[in-house]
Scaffold this motif. Structure first.
Motif, PDB file in Angstrom:
ATOM      1  N   LEU A  20       1.616 -42.136  35.309  1.00  0.00           N
ATOM      2  CA  LEU A  20       1.546 -40.971  34.417  1.00  0.00           C
ATOM      3  C   LEU A  20       2.908 -40.285  34.312  1.00  0.00           C
ATOM      4  CD1 LEU A  20      -1.910 -39.485  35.442  1.00  0.00           C
ATOM      5  CD2 LEU A  20      -1.349 -40.697  33.321  1.00  0.00           C
ATOM      6  N   ARG A  21       3.615 -40.218  35.422  1.00  0.00           N
ATOM      7  CA  ARG A  21       4.948 -39.609  35.419  1.00  0.00           C
ATOM      8  C   ARG A  21       5.915 -40.424  34.558  1.00  0.00           C
ATOM      9  NH1 ARG A  21       8.967 -38.427  40.485  1.00  0.00           N
ATOM     10  NH2 ARG A  21       8.985 -40.668  40.571  1.00  0.00           N
ATOM     11  N   LEU A  22       5.864 -41.760  34.679  1.00  0.00           N
ATOM     12  CA  LEU A  22       6.757 -42.606  33.891  1.00  0.00           C
ATOM     13  C   LEU A  22       6.399 -42.555  32.404  1.00  0.00           C
ATOM     14  CD1 LEU A  22       9.138 -44.539  33.789  1.00  0.00           C
ATOM     15  CD2 LEU A  22       7.566 -46.411  34.384  1.00  0.00           C
ATOM     16  N   ARG A  23       5.112 -42.577  32.074  1.00  0.00           N
ATOM     17  CA  ARG A  23       4.719 -42.467  30.671  1.00  0.00           C
ATOM     18  C   ARG A  23       5.207 -41.148  30.080  1.00  0.00           C
ATOM     19  NH1 ARG A  23      -1.497 -44.485  30.893  1.00  0.00           N
ATOM     20  NH2 ARG A  23      -1.774 -42.366  30.144  1.00  0.00           N
ATOM     21  N   SER A  24       5.087 -40.075  30.829  1.00  0.00           N
ATOM     22  CA  SER A  24       5.555 -38.773  30.361  1.00  0.00           C
ATOM     23  C   SER A  24       7.070 -38.775  30.162  1.00  0.00           C
ATOM     24  CB  SER A  24       5.154 -37.681  31.353  1.00  0.00           C
ATOM     25  OG  SER A  24       5.647 -36.439  30.952  1.00  0.00           O
ATOM     26  N   ALA A  25       7.805 -39.364  31.101  1.00  0.00           N
ATOM     27  CA  ALA A  25       9.265 -39.410  30.996  1.00  0.00           C
ATOM     28  C   ALA A  25       9.716 -40.162  29.748  1.00  0.00           C
ATOM     29  CB  ALA A  25       9.860 -40.066  32.250  1.00  0.00           C
ATOM     30  N   VAL A  26       9.034 -41.263  29.427  1.00  0.00           N
ATOM     31  CA  VAL A  26       9.448 -42.079  28.282  1.00  0.00           C
ATOM     32  C   VAL A  26       8.893 -41.536  26.969  1.00  0.00           C
ATOM     33  CG1 VAL A  26       9.283 -44.365  27.207  1.00  0.00           C
ATOM     34  CG2 VAL A  26       9.786 -44.164  29.654  1.00  0.00           C
ATOM     35  N   PHE A  27       7.577 -41.359  26.893  1.00  0.00           N
ATOM     36  CA  PHE A  27       6.954 -41.047  25.611  1.00  0.00           C
ATOM     37  C   PHE A  27       7.015 -39.569  25.230  1.00  0.00           C
ATOM     38  CE2 PHE A  27       4.486 -44.981  26.761  1.00  0.00           C
ATOM     39  CZ  PHE A  27       5.124 -45.801  25.849  1.00  0.00           C
ATOM     40  N   VAL A  28       7.092 -38.677  26.197  1.00  0.00           N
ATOM     41  CA  VAL A  28       7.131 -37.250  25.880  1.00  0.00           C
ATOM     42  C   VAL A  28       8.570 -36.727  25.922  1.00  0.00           C
ATOM     43  CG1 VAL A  28       6.321 -34.947  26.529  1.00  0.00           C
ATOM     44  CG2 VAL A  28       4.771 -36.912  26.729  1.00  0.00           C
ATOM     45  N   VAL A  29       9.253 -36.942  27.046  1.00  0.00           N
ATOM     46  CA  VAL A  29      10.594 -36.372  27.211  1.00  0.00           C
ATOM     47  C   VAL A  29      11.638 -37.179  26.441  1.00  0.00           C
ATOM     48  CG1 VAL A  29      12.391 -35.746  28.877  1.00  0.00           C
ATOM     49  CG2 VAL A  29       9.967 -35.384  29.445  1.00  0.00           C
ATOM     50  N   GLU A  30      11.773 -38.468  26.737  1.00  0.00           N
ATOM     51  CA  GLU A  30      12.814 -39.289  26.110  1.00  0.00           C
ATOM     52  C   GLU A  30      12.652 -39.368  24.594  1.00  0.00           C
ATOM     53  OE1 GLU A  30      14.148 -43.947  26.080  1.00  0.00           O
ATOM     54  OE2 GLU A  30      13.360 -43.153  27.963  1.00  0.00           O
ATOM     55  N   GLN A  31      11.403 -39.548  24.128  1.00  0.00           N
ATOM     56  CA  GLN A  31      11.181 -39.660  22.688  1.00  0.00           C
ATOM     57  C   GLN A  31      10.936 -38.310  22.029  1.00  0.00           C
ATOM     58  OE1 GLN A  31       8.198 -42.699  21.978  1.00  0.00           O
ATOM     59  NE2 GLN A  31       9.602 -44.300  22.588  1.00  0.00           N
ATOM     60  N   ASP A  32      11.032 -37.242  22.813  1.00  0.00           N
ATOM     61  CA  ASP A  32      10.880 -35.885  22.300  1.00  0.00           C
ATOM     62  C   ASP A  32       9.629 -35.762  21.428  1.00  0.00           C
ATOM     63  OD1 ASP A  32      11.521 -33.213  21.960  1.00  0.00           O
ATOM     64  OD2 ASP A  32      12.813 -33.598  20.239  1.00  0.00           O
ATOM     65  N   CYS A  33       8.498 -36.171  22.007  1.00  0.00           N
ATOM     66  CA  CYS A  33       7.239 -36.205  21.260  1.00  0.00           C
ATOM     67  C   CYS A  33       6.132 -35.556  22.087  1.00  0.00           C
ATOM     68  CB  CYS A  33       6.875 -37.653  20.941  1.00  0.00           C
ATOM     69  SG  CYS A  33       5.346 -37.813  20.006  1.00  0.00           S
ATOM     70  N   VAL A  34       5.689 -34.426  21.644  1.00  0.00           N
ATOM     71  CA  VAL A  34       4.596 -33.756  22.334  1.00  0.00           C
ATOM     72  C   VAL A  34       3.287 -34.340  21.816  1.00  0.00           C
ATOM     73  CG1 VAL A  34       3.467 -31.554  22.779  1.00  0.00           C
ATOM     74  CG2 VAL A  34       5.957 -31.668  22.603  1.00  0.00           C
ATOM     75  N   TYR A  35       2.555 -35.022  22.694  1.00  0.00           N
ATOM     76  CA  TYR A  35       1.283 -35.634  22.305  1.00  0.00           C
ATOM     77  C   TYR A  35       0.419 -35.757  23.554  1.00  0.00           C
ATOM     78  CZ  TYR A  35       2.089 -40.174  24.456  1.00  0.00           C
ATOM     79  OH  TYR A  35       2.265 -41.177  25.369  1.00  0.00           O
ATOM     80  N   PRO A  36      -0.870 -35.955  23.400  1.00  0.00           N
ATOM     81  CA  PRO A  36      -1.772 -36.008  24.565  1.00  0.00           C
ATOM     82  C   PRO A  36      -1.779 -37.393  25.222  1.00  0.00           C
ATOM     83  CG  PRO A  36      -3.041 -36.138  22.551  1.00  0.00           C
ATOM     84  CD  PRO A  36      -1.604 -35.940  22.145  1.00  0.00           C
ATOM     85  N   ASP A  37      -0.815 -37.656  26.093  1.00  0.00           N
ATOM     86  CA  ASP A  37      -0.748 -38.950  26.783  1.00  0.00           C
ATOM     87  C   ASP A  37      -1.986 -39.183  27.650  1.00  0.00           C
ATOM     88  OD1 ASP A  37       0.477 -41.413  27.788  1.00  0.00           O
ATOM     89  OD2 ASP A  37       0.695 -40.291  29.649  1.00  0.00           O
ATOM     90  N   ILE A  38      -2.433 -38.168  28.327  1.00  0.00           N
ATOM     91  CA  ILE A  38      -3.648 -38.287  29.134  1.00  0.00           C
ATOM     92  C   ILE A  38      -4.810 -38.105  28.164  1.00  0.00           C
ATOM     93  CG2 ILE A  38      -4.948 -37.385  31.091  1.00  0.00           C
ATOM     94  CD1 ILE A  38      -2.246 -36.489  32.264  1.00  0.00           C
ATOM     95  N   ASP A  39      -5.286 -39.251  27.654  1.00  0.00           N
ATOM     96  CA  ASP A  39      -6.200 -39.264  26.521  1.00  0.00           C
ATOM     97  C   ASP A  39      -7.638 -39.658  26.859  1.00  0.00           C
ATOM     98  OD1 ASP A  39      -5.817 -41.926  27.080  1.00  0.00           O
ATOM     99  OD2 ASP A  39      -4.921 -42.434  25.155  1.00  0.00           O
ATOM    100  N   GLY A  40      -7.964 -39.760  28.142  1.00  0.00           N
ATOM    101  CA  GLY A  40      -9.325 -40.121  28.534  1.00  0.00           C
ATOM    102  C   GLY A  40      -9.622 -41.609  28.437  1.00  0.00           C
ATOM    103  N   LYS A  41      -8.617 -42.430  28.140  1.00  0.00           N
ATOM    104  CA  LYS A  41      -8.838 -43.873  27.993  1.00  0.00           C
ATOM    105  C   LYS A  41      -8.397 -44.675  29.206  1.00  0.00           C
ATOM    106  CE  LYS A  41      -8.665 -43.643  23.021  1.00  0.00           C
ATOM    107  NZ  LYS A  41      -7.765 -43.346  21.968  1.00  0.00           N
ATOM    108  N   ASP A  42      -7.675 -44.057  30.115  1.00  0.00           N
ATOM    109  CA  ASP A  42      -7.167 -44.788  31.276  1.00  0.00           C
ATOM    110  C   ASP A  42      -8.282 -45.369  32.140  1.00  0.00           C
ATOM    111  OD1 ASP A  42      -4.316 -44.619  30.962  1.00  0.00           O
ATOM    112  OD2 ASP A  42      -4.492 -42.491  31.408  1.00  0.00           O
TER     113      ASP A  42
END
Length: 147
Positions: A20-42
């Motif tokens: 979860l930390r790595l997904r946040s670092a890449v998809f939220v911080v690095e790509q500057d994209c605020v979105y619900p990564d924790i989506d209930g599908k894991d």
């Protein structure tokens, strides 16, 4: 890179935290994209974890048909920024495809690819379908691979 394939229930707390930390670092911080990564599908996913010296450096998650798309699916494919030069993206993608073949016996895989990665996914046998679209403000296109 050492690759592990785990269900949600097989993940340790540390592994879940690290992915979860790595997904946040890449998809939220690095790509500057605020979105619900924790989506209930894991909880329904297979988690493909790539480790190098006890550091999570690559990741993907896979779904059986109808858990995400009508087809089996791969998503959240990533490599930690300072490890991208080692070809780990190809390794984690191959491992995800193999996991879907082995665990789900699927005949087709669908992905929602960021458009700048089309050539990367084509190198793994995926073909684009349909029109480009925005997903969380980032250009994407659907791609499929027959198995």
């Amino acid at each position: 890179m050492e690759i592990e394939v785990k269900t949600y229930d097989e993940l340790t707390k540390r592994e879940l935290y690290e992915l979860l930390r790595l997904r946040s670092a890449v998809f939220v911080v690095e790509q500057d994209c605020v979105y619900p990564d924790i989506d209930g599908k894991d909880e329904r996913a297979l988690h493909i974890l790539g480790w190098e010296d006890d550091i999570l450096v690559a990741y993907a998650r896979c779904f059986k048909a109808s858990d995400y798309f009508d087809e089996a699916a791969i998503g959240r494919v990533l490599v930690r920024e300072n490890y991208r030069k080692f070809g780990y993206g190809h390794q984690i993608t191959k491992a995800a495809i193999k996991a879907i073949k082995t665990k789900y016996k699927a005949d087709k895989i669908k992905i929602s690819a960021q458009t700048y990665l089309v050539i990367f996914y084509e190198s793994h046998g995926f073909k684009t379908i349909g029109d480009r679209y925005l997903e969380d403000g980032i250009p994407h296109i659907a791609m499929v691979k027959a198995l």
